[in-house]
Write a protein that holds these residues in place. Structure first.
Motif, PDB file in Angstrom:
ATOM      1  N   SER A  60      34.950  66.346 122.084  1.00  0.00           N
ATOM      2  CA  SER A  60      35.297  66.830 120.755  1.00  0.00           C
ATOM      3  C   SER A  60      34.518  68.082 120.398  1.00  0.00           C
ATOM      4  CB  SER A  60      35.029  65.741 119.706  1.00  0.00           C
ATOM      5  OG  SER A  60      33.664  65.357 119.719  1.00  0.00           O
ATOM      6  N   SER A  61      33.595  68.494 121.284  1.00  0.00           N
ATOM      7  CA  SER A  61      32.802  69.703 121.047  1.00  0.00           C
ATOM      8  C   SER A  61      32.333  70.249 122.383  1.00  0.00           C
ATOM      9  CB  SER A  61      31.587  69.391 120.168  1.00  0.00           C
ATOM     10  OG  SER A  61      30.674  68.539 120.857  1.00  0.00           O
ATOM     11  N   VAL A  62      31.924  71.507 122.365  1.00  0.00           N
ATOM     12  CA  VAL A  62      31.371  72.114 123.578  1.00  0.00           C
ATOM     13  C   VAL A  62      30.081  71.410 123.982  1.00  0.00           C
ATOM     14  CG1 VAL A  62      30.309  74.215 124.493  1.00  0.00           C
ATOM     15  CG2 VAL A  62      32.480  74.355 123.247  1.00  0.00           C
ATOM     16  N   ALA A  63      29.262  71.015 123.000  1.00  0.00           N
ATOM     17  CA  ALA A  63      28.000  70.330 123.322  1.00  0.00           C
ATOM     18  C   ALA A  63      28.263  69.009 124.029  1.00  0.00           C
ATOM     19  CB  ALA A  63      27.206  70.097 122.037  1.00  0.00           C
ATOM     20  N   GLN A  64      29.270  68.265 123.567  1.00  0.00           N
ATOM     21  CA  GLN A  64      29.612  66.997 124.214  1.00  0.00           C
ATOM     22  C   GLN A  64      30.129  67.230 125.627  1.00  0.00           C
ATOM     23  OE1 GLN A  64      33.098  64.342 122.991  1.00  0.00           O
ATOM     24  NE2 GLN A  64      31.400  63.441 121.843  1.00  0.00           N
ATOM     25  N   MET A 110      30.987  79.864 118.556  1.00  0.00           N
ATOM     26  CA  MET A 110      32.442  79.851 118.761  1.00  0.00           C
ATOM     27  C   MET A 110      32.903  81.214 119.250  1.00  0.00           C
ATOM     28  SD  MET A 110      35.476  78.855 116.041  1.00  0.00           S
ATOM     29  CE  MET A 110      34.917  77.167 115.966  1.00  0.00           C
ATOM     30  N   ASN A 144      41.271  64.280 121.479  1.00  0.00           N
ATOM     31  CA  ASN A 144      40.683  65.364 120.699  1.00  0.00           C
ATOM     32  C   ASN A 144      41.532  66.613 120.643  1.00  0.00           C
ATOM     33  OD1 ASN A 144      38.089  63.984 120.168  1.00  0.00           O
ATOM     34  ND2 ASN A 144      37.884  64.090 122.394  1.00  0.00           N
ATOM     35  N   THR A 181      38.519  75.268 118.034  1.00  0.00           N
ATOM     36  CA  THR A 181      37.583  74.333 118.673  1.00  0.00           C
ATOM     37  C   THR A 181      38.133  73.864 120.012  1.00  0.00           C
ATOM     38  OG1 THR A 181      36.808  73.571 116.510  1.00  0.00           O
ATOM     39  CG2 THR A 181      36.389  72.130 118.407  1.00  0.00           C
ATOM     40  N   GLN A 182      39.414  73.552 120.042  1.00  0.00           N
ATOM     41  CA  GLN A 182      40.028  73.106 121.287  1.00  0.00           C
ATOM     42  C   GLN A 182      39.992  74.225 122.330  1.00  0.00           C
ATOM     43  OE1 GLN A 182      43.814  70.972 120.356  1.00  0.00           O
ATOM     44  NE2 GLN A 182      43.054  71.053 118.259  1.00  0.00           N
ATOM     45  N   ASP A 221      37.772  76.625 122.539  1.00  0.00           N
ATOM     46  CA  ASP A 221      36.404  76.779 123.031  1.00  0.00           C
ATOM     47  C   ASP A 221      36.069  75.726 124.085  1.00  0.00           C
ATOM     48  OD1 ASP A 221      36.012  78.927 121.367  1.00  0.00           O
ATOM     49  OD2 ASP A 221      34.893  77.818 119.843  1.00  0.00           O
ATOM     50  N   ILE A 222      36.527  74.501 123.879  1.00  0.00           N
ATOM     51  CA  ILE A 222      36.248  73.426 124.835  1.00  0.00           C
ATOM     52  C   ILE A 222      36.935  73.712 126.165  1.00  0.00           C
ATOM     53  CG2 ILE A 222      36.653  70.978 125.331  1.00  0.00           C
ATOM     54  CD1 ILE A 222      36.399  70.518 122.255  1.00  0.00           C
ATOM     55  N   ARG A 270      43.298  68.918 114.510  1.00  0.00           N
ATOM     56  CA  ARG A 270      42.004  69.558 114.757  1.00  0.00           C
ATOM     57  C   ARG A 270      42.199  71.060 114.940  1.00  0.00           C
ATOM     58  NH1 ARG A 270      38.190  65.461 116.493  1.00  0.00           N
ATOM     59  NH2 ARG A 270      39.280  63.455 116.648  1.00  0.00           N
TER      60      ARG A 270
END
Length: 339
Positions: free
Chosen positions: A304-308, A1, A40, A49-50, A52-53, A45
Protein backbone atom coordinates in the motif's frame (compact mmCIF):
# COMPACT_ATOMS: atom_id res chain seq x y z
CA UNK A 1 6.40 10.98 -4.49
CA UNK A 2 7.58 11.06 -8.07
CA UNK A 3 6.28 14.03 -10.08
CA UNK A 4 3.74 12.89 -12.71
CA UNK A 5 5.31 15.43 -15.09
CA UNK A 6 8.80 13.92 -14.92
CA UNK A 7 9.39 11.36 -17.69
CA UNK A 8 10.13 7.97 -16.19
CA UNK A 9 13.50 6.36 -16.89
CA UNK A 10 14.09 3.01 -15.24
CA UNK A 11 17.08 2.48 -12.94
CA UNK A 12 20.02 1.19 -14.98
CA UNK A 13 21.04 -1.08 -12.09
CA UNK A 14 17.63 -2.74 -11.65
CA UNK A 15 18.73 -6.21 -12.77
CA UNK A 16 21.53 -6.37 -10.22
CA UNK A 17 19.17 -5.94 -7.27
CA UNK A 18 17.52 -9.35 -6.98
CA UNK A 19 17.68 -12.88 -8.32
CA UNK A 20 15.63 -14.41 -11.12
CA UNK A 21 14.90 -18.12 -11.29
CA UNK A 22 13.42 -20.40 -13.92
CA UNK A 23 9.73 -21.18 -13.65
CA UNK A 24 9.61 -24.97 -13.49
CA UNK A 25 11.14 -26.48 -16.63
CA UNK A 26 10.29 -23.45 -18.76
CA UNK A 27 12.74 -20.85 -19.98
CA UNK A 28 10.85 -18.01 -18.27
CA UNK A 29 12.63 -16.50 -15.28
CA UNK A 30 10.73 -14.66 -12.56
CA UNK A 31 11.99 -12.43 -9.77
CA UNK A 32 11.98 -14.08 -6.37
CA UNK A 33 9.41 -11.49 -5.25
CA UNK A 34 6.67 -10.25 -7.56
CA UNK A 35 4.06 -7.52 -7.10
CA UNK A 36 0.38 -8.37 -6.88
CA UNK A 37 -2.20 -5.68 -7.56
CA UNK A 38 -5.07 -7.25 -5.63
CA UNK A 39 -6.01 -5.21 -2.57
CA UNK A 40 -4.27 -1.89 -3.06
CA UNK A 41 -5.00 -1.03 -6.68
CA UNK A 42 -8.31 0.44 -7.73
CA UNK A 43 -10.08 3.75 -8.14
CA UNK A 44 -10.58 4.01 -4.38
CA UNK A 45 -6.90 4.95 -4.03
CA UNK A 46 -4.76 7.69 -5.55
CA UNK A 47 -3.31 6.76 -8.95
CA UNK A 48 -0.10 8.62 -8.06
CA UNK A 49 0.50 6.32 -5.07
CA UNK A 50 -0.09 3.24 -7.18
CA UNK A 51 2.23 4.61 -9.85
CA UNK A 52 4.98 5.20 -7.31
CA UNK A 53 4.71 1.63 -6.02
CA UNK A 54 4.81 0.06 -9.50
CA UNK A 55 7.75 2.14 -10.71
CA UNK A 56 9.69 1.66 -7.49
CA UNK A 57 9.18 -2.08 -7.82
CA UNK A 58 10.50 -2.06 -11.39
CA UNK A 59 13.47 0.09 -10.36
CA UNK A 60 14.28 -2.57 -7.77
CA UNK A 61 14.16 -5.37 -10.31
CA UNK A 62 10.57 -6.58 -10.00
CA UNK A 63 9.48 -7.47 -13.50
CA UNK A 64 6.33 -9.45 -12.75
CA UNK A 65 3.00 -7.73 -12.06
CA UNK A 66 -0.04 -9.87 -11.27
CA UNK A 67 -3.66 -8.90 -11.95
CA UNK A 68 -7.11 -10.48 -12.29
CA UNK A 69 -10.26 -9.35 -14.01
CA UNK A 70 -12.07 -8.62 -10.74
CA UNK A 71 -9.28 -6.90 -8.80
CA UNK A 72 -10.17 -3.46 -7.53
CA UNK A 73 -12.41 -2.14 -6.13
CA UNK A 74 -14.48 -1.85 -8.21
CA UNK A 75 -14.03 -4.94 -10.37
CA UNK A 76 -11.75 -4.27 -13.33
CA UNK A 77 -10.27 -1.09 -11.90
CA UNK A 78 -6.88 -2.61 -10.98
CA UNK A 79 -6.37 -3.53 -14.63
CA UNK A 80 -7.47 -0.05 -15.68
CA UNK A 81 -5.11 1.64 -13.21
CA UNK A 82 -2.21 -0.54 -14.28
CA UNK A 83 -3.07 0.21 -17.90
CA UNK A 84 -2.80 3.94 -17.19
CA UNK A 85 0.57 3.49 -15.48
CA UNK A 86 1.83 1.28 -18.29
CA UNK A 87 0.72 3.71 -21.02
CA UNK A 88 2.28 6.71 -19.28
CA UNK A 89 5.54 5.14 -18.08
CA UNK A 90 6.23 1.54 -19.04
CA UNK A 91 5.50 1.18 -22.75
CA UNK A 92 9.23 1.36 -23.64
CA UNK A 93 9.82 -1.53 -21.20
CA UNK A 94 6.97 -3.84 -22.23
CA UNK A 95 9.34 -6.58 -23.39
CA UNK A 96 10.93 -6.57 -19.92
CA UNK A 97 7.65 -7.08 -18.08
CA UNK A 98 5.76 -10.24 -17.18
CA UNK A 99 2.10 -9.26 -16.80
CA UNK A 100 -0.50 -11.80 -15.77
CA UNK A 101 -4.25 -11.76 -15.35
CA UNK A 102 -6.93 -14.27 -14.39
CA UNK A 103 -10.58 -15.16 -14.77
CA UNK A 104 -12.70 -17.61 -12.82
CA UNK A 105 -14.32 -15.74 -9.96
CA UNK A 106 -17.41 -13.56 -10.24
CA UNK A 107 -16.97 -10.57 -12.52
CA UNK A 108 -20.50 -9.60 -13.50
CA UNK A 109 -24.09 -10.84 -13.00
CA UNK A 110 -25.53 -13.60 -15.10
CA UNK A 111 -24.41 -17.05 -16.23
CA UNK A 112 -21.45 -15.79 -18.30
CA UNK A 113 -19.61 -13.76 -15.67
CA UNK A 114 -18.27 -16.50 -13.42
CA UNK A 115 -16.79 -20.00 -13.54
CA UNK A 116 -14.59 -21.83 -15.99
CA UNK A 117 -16.51 -21.93 -19.26
CA UNK A 118 -14.77 -21.22 -22.55
CA UNK A 119 -17.17 -18.33 -23.16
CA UNK A 120 -16.41 -16.63 -19.85
CA UNK A 121 -12.64 -17.11 -19.91
CA UNK A 122 -12.03 -15.93 -23.47
CA UNK A 123 -14.48 -13.03 -23.22
CA UNK A 124 -12.83 -12.03 -19.97
CA UNK A 125 -9.37 -12.07 -21.52
CA UNK A 126 -10.54 -9.76 -24.31
CA UNK A 127 -11.95 -7.36 -21.72
CA UNK A 128 -8.72 -7.52 -19.67
CA UNK A 129 -6.66 -6.64 -22.73
CA UNK A 130 -8.94 -3.69 -23.40
CA UNK A 131 -8.74 -2.44 -19.81
CA UNK A 132 -4.95 -2.73 -19.65
CA UNK A 133 -4.38 -1.49 -23.19
CA UNK A 134 -2.12 -4.47 -23.89
CA UNK A 135 -1.90 -6.60 -27.02
CA UNK A 136 -1.22 -9.72 -24.93
CA UNK A 137 -0.59 -10.86 -21.39
CA UNK A 138 2.34 -13.04 -20.47
CA UNK A 139 0.34 -15.44 -18.32
CA UNK A 140 -3.41 -16.09 -18.39
CA UNK A 141 -4.78 -18.04 -15.42
CA UNK A 142 -7.84 -20.04 -14.63
CA UNK A 143 -8.41 -18.40 -11.25
CA UNK A 144 -10.11 -21.43 -9.68
CA UNK A 145 -11.47 -24.83 -10.69
CA UNK A 146 -15.12 -24.93 -11.69
CA UNK A 147 -16.86 -28.18 -10.72
CA UNK A 148 -19.65 -27.46 -13.22
CA UNK A 149 -17.32 -27.19 -16.23
CA UNK A 150 -15.21 -30.05 -17.63
CA UNK A 151 -11.56 -29.32 -16.98
CA UNK A 152 -10.87 -30.05 -20.65
CA UNK A 153 -13.04 -27.06 -21.58
CA UNK A 154 -11.37 -24.72 -19.12
CA UNK A 155 -7.87 -25.79 -20.13
CA UNK A 156 -8.90 -25.70 -23.80
CA UNK A 157 -9.79 -22.02 -23.37
CA UNK A 158 -6.35 -21.31 -21.89
CA UNK A 159 -4.73 -23.18 -24.77
CA UNK A 160 -6.76 -21.15 -27.28
CA UNK A 161 -5.50 -17.93 -25.68
CA UNK A 162 -1.92 -19.18 -26.07
CA UNK A 163 -2.43 -20.39 -29.65
CA UNK A 164 -3.96 -17.01 -30.56
CA UNK A 165 -0.98 -15.15 -29.11
CA UNK A 166 -3.13 -13.29 -26.59
CA UNK A 167 -1.25 -15.04 -23.78
CA UNK A 168 2.26 -16.44 -23.86
CA UNK A 169 1.74 -18.99 -21.08
CA UNK A 170 -1.07 -20.78 -19.24
CA UNK A 171 -1.49 -20.82 -15.47
CA UNK A 172 -3.90 -22.05 -12.81
CA UNK A 173 -4.68 -20.86 -9.29
CA UNK A 174 -6.35 -22.41 -6.26
CA UNK A 175 -6.32 -25.96 -7.74
CA UNK A 176 -5.69 -28.94 -5.47
CA UNK A 177 -3.11 -31.65 -6.30
CA UNK A 178 -5.48 -33.93 -8.23
CA UNK A 179 -7.08 -31.01 -10.06
CA UNK A 180 -3.61 -29.73 -10.93
CA UNK A 181 -2.59 -33.05 -12.45
CA UNK A 182 -5.81 -33.13 -14.47
CA UNK A 183 -5.11 -29.59 -15.71
CA UNK A 184 -1.55 -30.55 -16.70
CA UNK A 185 -2.83 -33.53 -18.66
CA UNK A 186 -5.64 -31.59 -20.35
CA UNK A 187 -3.27 -28.82 -21.43
CA UNK A 188 -0.77 -31.37 -22.73
CA UNK A 189 -3.50 -32.75 -24.99
CA UNK A 190 -3.76 -29.22 -26.43
CA UNK A 191 -0.01 -28.96 -26.96
CA UNK A 192 0.42 -26.34 -24.25
CA UNK A 193 2.43 -26.89 -21.04
CA UNK A 194 1.22 -25.61 -17.70
CA UNK A 195 3.72 -22.92 -16.75
CA UNK A 196 2.73 -22.03 -13.21
CA UNK A 197 0.37 -22.53 -10.31
CA UNK A 198 -0.63 -19.74 -7.93
CA UNK A 199 -1.64 -21.21 -4.55
CA UNK A 200 -2.14 -19.55 -1.20
CA UNK A 201 0.80 -20.41 1.07
CA UNK A 202 2.21 -18.98 4.27
CA UNK A 203 3.24 -20.01 7.77
CA UNK A 204 -0.40 -20.18 8.81
CA UNK A 205 -1.76 -21.86 5.66
CA UNK A 206 0.40 -24.83 4.67
CA UNK A 207 -2.07 -26.71 2.49
CA UNK A 208 0.26 -26.83 -0.58
CA UNK A 209 2.67 -28.98 1.43
CA UNK A 210 0.04 -31.74 1.35
CA UNK A 211 0.71 -32.98 -2.17
CA UNK A 212 0.52 -29.87 -4.35
CA UNK A 213 4.21 -28.96 -4.23
CA UNK A 214 5.13 -32.58 -4.98
CA UNK A 215 2.83 -32.58 -8.01
CA UNK A 216 4.39 -29.38 -9.31
CA UNK A 217 7.95 -30.61 -8.88
CA UNK A 218 7.18 -33.95 -10.52
CA UNK A 219 5.70 -32.19 -13.56
CA UNK A 220 8.20 -29.34 -13.88
CA UNK A 221 5.63 -26.65 -13.10
CA UNK A 222 6.56 -23.47 -11.25
CA UNK A 223 4.59 -21.79 -8.49
CA UNK A 224 4.06 -18.25 -7.28
CA UNK A 225 2.49 -18.15 -3.84
CA UNK A 226 -0.02 -15.50 -2.84
CA UNK A 227 -0.76 -14.17 0.66
CA UNK A 228 2.73 -15.07 1.96
CA UNK A 229 2.06 -12.63 4.84
CA UNK A 230 -1.38 -14.11 5.59
CA UNK A 231 -3.13 -10.88 4.70
CA UNK A 232 -0.99 -8.93 7.18
CA UNK A 233 -1.21 -11.36 10.09
CA UNK A 234 2.48 -12.20 9.54
CA UNK A 235 3.61 -8.60 9.99
CA UNK A 236 4.25 -6.57 13.13
CA UNK A 237 0.96 -4.71 12.63
CA UNK A 238 -1.01 -6.80 15.11
CA UNK A 239 1.62 -7.73 17.69
CA UNK A 240 -0.16 -5.59 20.30
CA UNK A 241 -3.34 -7.60 19.87
CA UNK A 242 -5.17 -4.52 18.58
CA UNK A 243 -6.14 -3.62 15.03
CA UNK A 244 -4.77 -0.22 13.97
CA UNK A 245 -7.18 2.15 12.25
CA UNK A 246 -7.27 1.51 8.52
CA UNK A 247 -5.95 -2.04 8.84
CA UNK A 248 -7.73 -5.01 7.26
CA UNK A 249 -8.77 -6.29 10.68
CA UNK A 250 -10.21 -2.88 11.64
CA UNK A 251 -12.12 -2.69 8.37
CA UNK A 252 -13.18 -6.35 8.51
CA UNK A 253 -12.07 -6.84 4.92
CA UNK A 254 -10.62 -10.37 5.20
CA UNK A 255 -10.65 -11.00 8.93
CA UNK A 256 -11.77 -9.22 12.10
CA UNK A 257 -10.12 -8.33 15.37
CA UNK A 258 -11.47 -11.63 16.73
CA UNK A 259 -8.64 -13.33 14.79
CA UNK A 260 -6.13 -11.63 17.10
CA UNK A 261 -6.70 -14.13 19.89
CA UNK A 262 -4.18 -15.47 22.41
CA UNK A 263 -3.24 -18.45 20.23
CA UNK A 264 -2.45 -16.17 17.29
CA UNK A 265 -0.54 -13.71 19.48
CA UNK A 266 1.58 -16.45 21.07
CA UNK A 267 2.56 -17.76 17.65
CA UNK A 268 3.17 -14.45 15.94
CA UNK A 269 5.20 -13.10 18.86
CA UNK A 270 7.31 -16.25 18.85
CA UNK A 271 7.95 -15.78 15.14
CA UNK A 272 8.77 -12.12 15.69
CA UNK A 273 11.45 -13.04 18.23
CA UNK A 274 13.08 -15.32 15.66
CA UNK A 275 12.89 -12.56 13.06
CA UNK A 276 14.49 -10.03 15.40
CA UNK A 277 17.31 -12.46 16.20
CA UNK A 278 18.00 -12.64 12.45
CA UNK A 279 17.88 -8.85 12.08
CA UNK A 280 14.69 -9.08 10.02
CA UNK A 281 11.15 -7.81 10.28
CA UNK A 282 8.46 -10.41 10.77
CA UNK A 283 7.28 -9.87 7.18
CA UNK A 284 10.80 -10.48 5.90
CA UNK A 285 11.05 -13.72 7.87
CA UNK A 286 7.68 -14.87 6.48
CA UNK A 287 8.88 -14.25 2.92
CA UNK A 288 12.21 -15.97 3.54
CA UNK A 289 10.28 -18.97 4.91
CA UNK A 290 8.02 -19.43 1.85
CA UNK A 291 10.95 -18.97 -0.53
CA UNK A 292 12.82 -21.84 1.14
CA UNK A 293 10.52 -24.28 -0.66
CA UNK A 294 12.11 -25.79 -3.81
CA UNK A 295 8.73 -25.68 -5.56
CA UNK A 296 8.28 -21.93 -5.02
CA UNK A 297 9.51 -19.78 -7.87
CA UNK A 298 8.33 -16.42 -6.54
CA UNK A 299 6.37 -14.91 -3.67
CA UNK A 300 3.58 -12.52 -4.59
CA UNK A 301 3.37 -9.50 -2.31
CA UNK A 302 0.99 -6.58 -2.10
CA UNK A 303 1.96 -3.08 -1.03
CA UNK A 304 0.00 0.00 0.00
CA UNK A 305 3.10 2.22 0.07
CA UNK A 306 6.63 2.40 -1.25
CA UNK A 307 7.95 1.89 2.30
CA UNK A 308 5.95 -1.34 2.66
CA UNK A 309 7.20 -2.52 -0.72
CA UNK A 310 10.81 -1.80 0.22
CA UNK A 311 10.51 -3.68 3.51
CA UNK A 312 9.26 -6.79 1.70
CA UNK A 313 11.92 -6.62 -1.02
CA UNK A 314 14.62 -6.24 1.62
CA UNK A 315 13.81 -9.80 2.70
CA UNK A 316 16.00 -10.88 -0.20
CA UNK A 317 19.02 -9.31 1.49
CA UNK A 318 18.84 -11.70 4.43
CA UNK A 319 20.52 -15.05 4.77
CA UNK A 320 18.66 -18.25 4.06
CA UNK A 321 17.17 -20.15 6.97
CA UNK A 322 19.35 -22.68 8.73
CA UNK A 323 18.01 -26.08 9.74
CA UNK A 324 17.98 -24.93 13.36
CA UNK A 325 15.97 -21.82 12.48
CA UNK A 326 13.47 -23.84 10.47
CA UNK A 327 13.08 -26.16 13.46
CA UNK A 328 12.59 -23.17 15.79
CA UNK A 329 9.91 -21.74 13.50
CA UNK A 330 7.96 -24.99 13.25
CA UNK A 331 6.03 -24.82 16.57
CA UNK A 332 4.73 -21.35 15.64
CA UNK A 333 4.04 -21.95 11.92
CA UNK A 334 0.78 -23.80 12.56
CA UNK A 335 -1.57 -24.50 9.68
CA UNK A 336 -5.01 -23.01 10.30
CA UNK A 337 -3.91 -20.17 12.58
CA UNK A 338 -5.47 -17.62 10.23
CA UNK A 339 -8.85 -19.36 10.15
Amino acid sequence: MRSPFTPYVADDERYSKLDYVRTGRSGLKLPRISLGLWNNFGTDRALETQRDIVLRAFDRGVTHFDLANNYGPPYGSAEEQFGRIHAANLVPYRDELVISTKAGYDMRPGPYGDGGSRKYLLNSLEASLERTGLDYVDVFYSHRPDPETPIEETMGALATAVHQGKALYAGISNYGPEQTQAAIDALADEGVPLLIHQPRYNMFDRAPERGLFDTLLENGVGSIVFSPLAGGLLTNRYLSGKAPAGSRAAEGRWFTEDALDETYLERVRGLNEIAEARGQSLAQLALTWVLRQPAVTSALIGASSVAQLDDSLDALHGAGLSDDEIAAIEPFAVDGTDR
